[in-house]
Design an enzyme around this catalytic site. Structure first.
Site, PDB file in Angstrom:
ATOM      1  N   ASN A 117       0.864  -1.174   0.000  1.00 17.71           N
ATOM      2  CA  ASN A 117       0.000   0.000   0.000  1.00 17.71           C
ATOM      3  C   ASN A 117       0.897   1.220   0.000  1.00 17.71           C
ATOM      4  O   ASN A 117       1.386   1.659   1.047  1.00 17.71           O
ATOM      5  CB  ASN A 117      -0.908  -0.004   1.230  1.00 17.71           C
ATOM      6  CG  ASN A 117      -1.911  -1.138   1.167  1.00 17.71           C
ATOM      7  OD1 ASN A 117      -2.876  -1.082   0.400  1.00 17.71           O
ATOM      8  ND2 ASN A 117      -1.649  -2.202   1.927  1.00 17.71           N
ATOM      9  N   GLU A 118       1.132   1.731  -1.192  1.00 13.26           N
ATOM     10  CA  GLU A 118       2.075   2.826  -1.366  1.00 13.26           C
ATOM     11  C   GLU A 118       1.440   4.144  -0.904  1.00 13.26           C
ATOM     12  O   GLU A 118       0.215   4.207  -0.717  1.00 13.26           O
ATOM     13  CB  GLU A 118       2.460   2.929  -2.856  1.00 13.26           C
ATOM     14  CG  GLU A 118       3.118   1.676  -3.423  1.00 13.26           C
ATOM     15  CD  GLU A 118       4.538   1.438  -2.911  1.00 13.26           C
ATOM     16  OE1 GLU A 118       4.924   1.980  -1.857  1.00 13.26           O
ATOM     17  OE2 GLU A 118       5.284   0.685  -3.574  1.00 13.26           O
ATOM     18  N   PRO A 119       2.255   5.204  -0.715  1.00 16.86           N
ATOM     19  CA  PRO A 119       1.700   6.495  -0.322  1.00 16.86           C
ATOM     20  C   PRO A 119       0.534   6.876  -1.239  1.00 16.86           C
ATOM     21  O   PRO A 119       0.613   6.686  -2.463  1.00 16.86           O
ATOM     22  CB  PRO A 119       2.879   7.450  -0.496  1.00 16.86           C
ATOM     23  CG  PRO A 119       4.067   6.585  -0.247  1.00 16.86           C
ATOM     24  CD  PRO A 119       3.722   5.236  -0.822  1.00 16.86           C
ATOM     25  N   SER A 164      -2.442   5.499  -0.631  1.00 11.52           N
ATOM     26  CA  SER A 164      -3.449   4.453  -0.387  1.00 11.52           C
ATOM     27  C   SER A 164      -4.392   4.919   0.711  1.00 11.52           C
ATOM     28  O   SER A 164      -3.955   5.441   1.742  1.00 11.52           O
ATOM     29  CB  SER A 164      -2.776   3.158   0.081  1.00 11.52           C
ATOM     30  OG  SER A 164      -1.948   2.652  -0.936  1.00 11.52           O
ATOM     31  N   THR A 194      10.147   2.014  -3.984  1.00 11.05           N
ATOM     32  CA  THR A 194       9.970   0.590  -3.686  1.00 11.05           C
ATOM     33  C   THR A 194      10.692  -0.249  -4.743  1.00 11.05           C
ATOM     34  O   THR A 194      11.385  -1.222  -4.432  1.00 11.05           O
ATOM     35  CB  THR A 194       8.465   0.236  -3.698  1.00 11.05           C
ATOM     36  OG1 THR A 194       7.816   1.042  -2.729  1.00 11.05           O
ATOM     37  CG2 THR A 194       8.226  -1.222  -3.404  1.00 11.05           C
TER      38      THR A 194
END
Ligand code: F6R
Length: 652
Positions: A176-178, A180, A195
């Site tokens: 869940n990347e920034p 999300s 990532t």
């Protein structure tokens, strides 16, 4: 001065192995800080094992949410140990992994299916059908359906009893990347650049690194009954502070854990180093104002207020929570002068000691005037990148300088470089009539192998050797550039490194012996070592552990009685200003010369295999860091230099 690489007690007087308790907390989630990842992992494994057993006794299944990455490996290793030695059974365990790259074949080298089997499942008695990992092979138009079914399956087992998490440098949990949202569900995600850059090493470069992953969403993670997040190493320190002390924001998905009633952060000292309780412990609890703490507080105050130390007033101390310090010392005036002088005494243009000078207030001894210095360089370029200015000065000031290159650094050479050099040998032989069918064969085989090589495939031994030779040649070129005889370059090729993969073997006896041998041979008055703890799983840490162990074993030998060990930092981070015990200034010309020395490492220029998330070249990182150290001294009110290299002494 630090006494050990892994600090076992912290500023608050904690006993080793015990989590820190503090009076006021700035952290919005309970946080346990341990001396190192091993201690911390044992505690987490104990909690998981207790839960599994408790469920067993009740005849229930234990539903675990599991993570991959480097952080949980030590927890899994401890669980395996408990299974083998203490009869911990996984027969009632059902597990759901957080994520999988997409697309990804389960038997591929980098798949999380493979990771989980290798790190845990193959070594315990979990039944084959009891573990679930997002499927990296589902067709794109089936991902949504798959994701829904994945969450439904978790629900069908009654939900997650326990969720284990790591944290990305950008604050991601799962993938869940920034950005999300807190109510996000299991889905296909585009991976953040940082990532991908962090994973690029595993895939043999950014181009081969997947762009997508299937990840459990934030909502199903937060619906776990218990969540434990792990983080090790200094590189995680800024994001740990943001997640624990900052506001809840989709920019740092780990901050969502602040809304969970039963979450815990389990971190090591290095990952905790940016927290308020570590940065400014006097704001959190009563502290013992020893020399180090005073230096830390005064330099902090000066930096925070943007005022040179000698201009700090009683009011500045009182207004910033340091009135008890003042009460102990008396006046800001005395405190300021004392700390200013301490800082002043760390600065020296004579890293090997200044001959015929009073050395009472100098970081190094005057005698012997001509020292034998042994610089340990974990990779073939760390000597010049991290302490190139000091390296040059030691040589120019007449000391006998040796370098111990600890590892071959072969995996960081690009394939086309290897091919270029192998090709050169064949052409060279051709031109000068050297009939070497063996060299031609090696070249042909290497060329054929590299042409067909898949992103993740391991190099053949010969290709690895060629790559190692390239780096060896570059290290020798640096030594020639500095002016030391090539015989003073010692190539240790420590075996722990030679796996051909990013993953290294643990430190072994042969590694320690190789370090001991070169120390015995040189009999140094000074050892310089990379004290880089930013990455606890990294090569620098293993190389440092080998040096610490070698020095401990040799310390009773006669020649060691007169040997001082200085620690420099690798390419990633600098010592805190209050820790620095020797700062070696560089003029603009000396800094430029250092840059040229770094340029000798051509295989590490113009886009390297292990770039990490920092896109600058090594010489840029080094210069910016050395300039920043000098500018910090200047901001505190000391003389203005162009750049500085910094060292901390390890007293063994
Ligand atoms: C892995 C995962 C990721 C990692 C994170 C930290 O399943 O979901 O969130 O936990 O990227 O990785 P490491 O532990 O390698 O620093």
């Amino acid at each position: 001065m630090i006494s050990e690489p892994s600090v076992s007690e912290n500023a608050l007087g904690r006993q080793p192995g015990e989590p820190v308790q503090s009076a006021i907390t700035y952290e919005k989630i309970p946080t346990h800080i341990y001396a190192d990842a091993k201690d911390a992992s044992r505690a987490v494994a104990r909690e998981i094992a207790a839960l599994i057993r408790e469920k067993q006794q009740k005849g229930q299944q234990c539903v675990l949410g599991l993570a991959t990455g480097s952080s949980p490996k030590t927890v899994y290793a401890e669980l395996i140990r408990q299974h083998r030695e203490e009869g911990l059974s996984f027969r009632n365990v059902v597990s759901f992994n957080l994520d999988e790259y997409y697309p990804m074949e389960p038997d591929s080298l980098q798949s999380y299916v493979r990771f989980m089997k290798e790190q845990l499942f193959d070594h315990v008695d979990i039944p084959e059908g009891n573990y679930f990992i997002p499927d990296g092979t589902v067709a794109p138009n089936k991902v949504l359906e798959f994701s829904r079914a994945y969450e439904e399956k978790i629900q069908s087992y009654g939900g997650l009893d326990f969720q284990l998490l790591g944290i990305g440098g950008n604050g991601h949990i799962g993938f869940n990347e920034p950005g999300s949202l807190i109510n996000s569900h299991t889905r296909l995600m585009m991976l953040d650049h940082s990532t991908r850059a962090a994973a690029a090493g595993d895939f043999g470069g950014l181009a081969q690194t997947p762009k997508k992953a299937i990840t459990m969403g934030v909502a199903p993670i937060l619906s776990a009954k218990r969540i434990v997040l792990l983080a090790w190493g200094e590189r995680k320190a800024p994001v740990i502070r943001a997640a624990l002390e900052g506001t809840v924001t989709e920019q740092i998905p780990a901050s969502y854990l602040q809304t969970h009633p039963n979450a815990l952060f389990v971190i090591d000292q290095a990952a905790a180093s940016d927290l308020t309780r570590m940065q400014t412990p006097w704001l959190v609890d009563t502290v013992e104002w020893d020399k180090q703490m005073v230096k830390k507080a005064v330099t902090y105050l000066s930096r925070t207020l943007g005022k040179p130390i000698l201009k700090l007033t009683n009011k500045d101390y009182n207004d910033n929570g340091m009135s008890d310090l003042l009460a102990q010392v008396g006046q800001a005036y005395d405190l300021n002068i004392d700390v200013f002088n301490q800082l002043q005494h760390t600065i020296t243009g004579w890293p090997g000691g200044k001959p015929n000078a009073d050395d009472t207030n100098r970081p190094e001894r005057a005698q012997p005037a001509r020292k034998r210095c042994l610089i340990f360089s974990p990779h073939p370029d760390d000597d010049i990148i991290s302490m190139g200015g000091t390296f040059q000065r030691l040589h120019d000031q007449g000391h006998e300088v040796h370098v111990g290159y600890q590892t071959s650094g072969n995996i960081a050479v690009a394939d086309d470089e290897a091919l270029r050099f192998a090709d050169f040998v064949v052409d060279f032989n051709d031109k000068f009539g050297i009939d070497s069918p063996e060299a031609t064969r090696i070249f042909r085989d290497a060329a054929a192998f590299l042409r067909e090589k898949k992103g993740s495939e391991m190099d053949t031994e010969e290709v690895r050797y060629v790559k190692g030779l390239i780096r060896k040649g570059e290290a020798k070129a640096t030594c020639r550039f500095v002016g030391i005889p090539v015989e003073n370059a010692h190539f240790l090729n420590m075996p722990f490194y030679e796996t051909g993969k990013v993953e290294k073997k643990p430190l072994g006896e042969e590694d320690i012996q190789a370090v001991m041998d070169v120390i015995r041979e040189v009999k140094p008055h000074q050892i310089y070592a990379a004290g880089d703890l930013a990455d606890p799983h990294g090569t620098h840490k293993v190389c440092l552990d080998a040096i610490f162990e070698a020095v401990r074993r040799l310390k009773n030998e006669d020649f060691m009685k007169d040997c001082w060990v200085w620690l420099y930092r690798g390419a990633w981070a600098e010592w805190d200003i209050h820790e620095i015990e020797m700062a070696v200034p560089m003029s603009p010309d000396q800094l430029m010369r250092k840059r040229l020395g770094i340029f000798k490492h051509q295989s590490q220029k113009d886009g390297v295999v292990y770039q990490g998330s920092d896109s600058r070249e090594f010489w840029q990182r080094a210069e910016e860091r050395n300039r920043a150290t000098a500018s910090l001294y200047n901001q505190l009110g000391l003389a203005e230099y162009e750049a500085m290299e910094a060292f901390v002494r390890w007293k063994y």
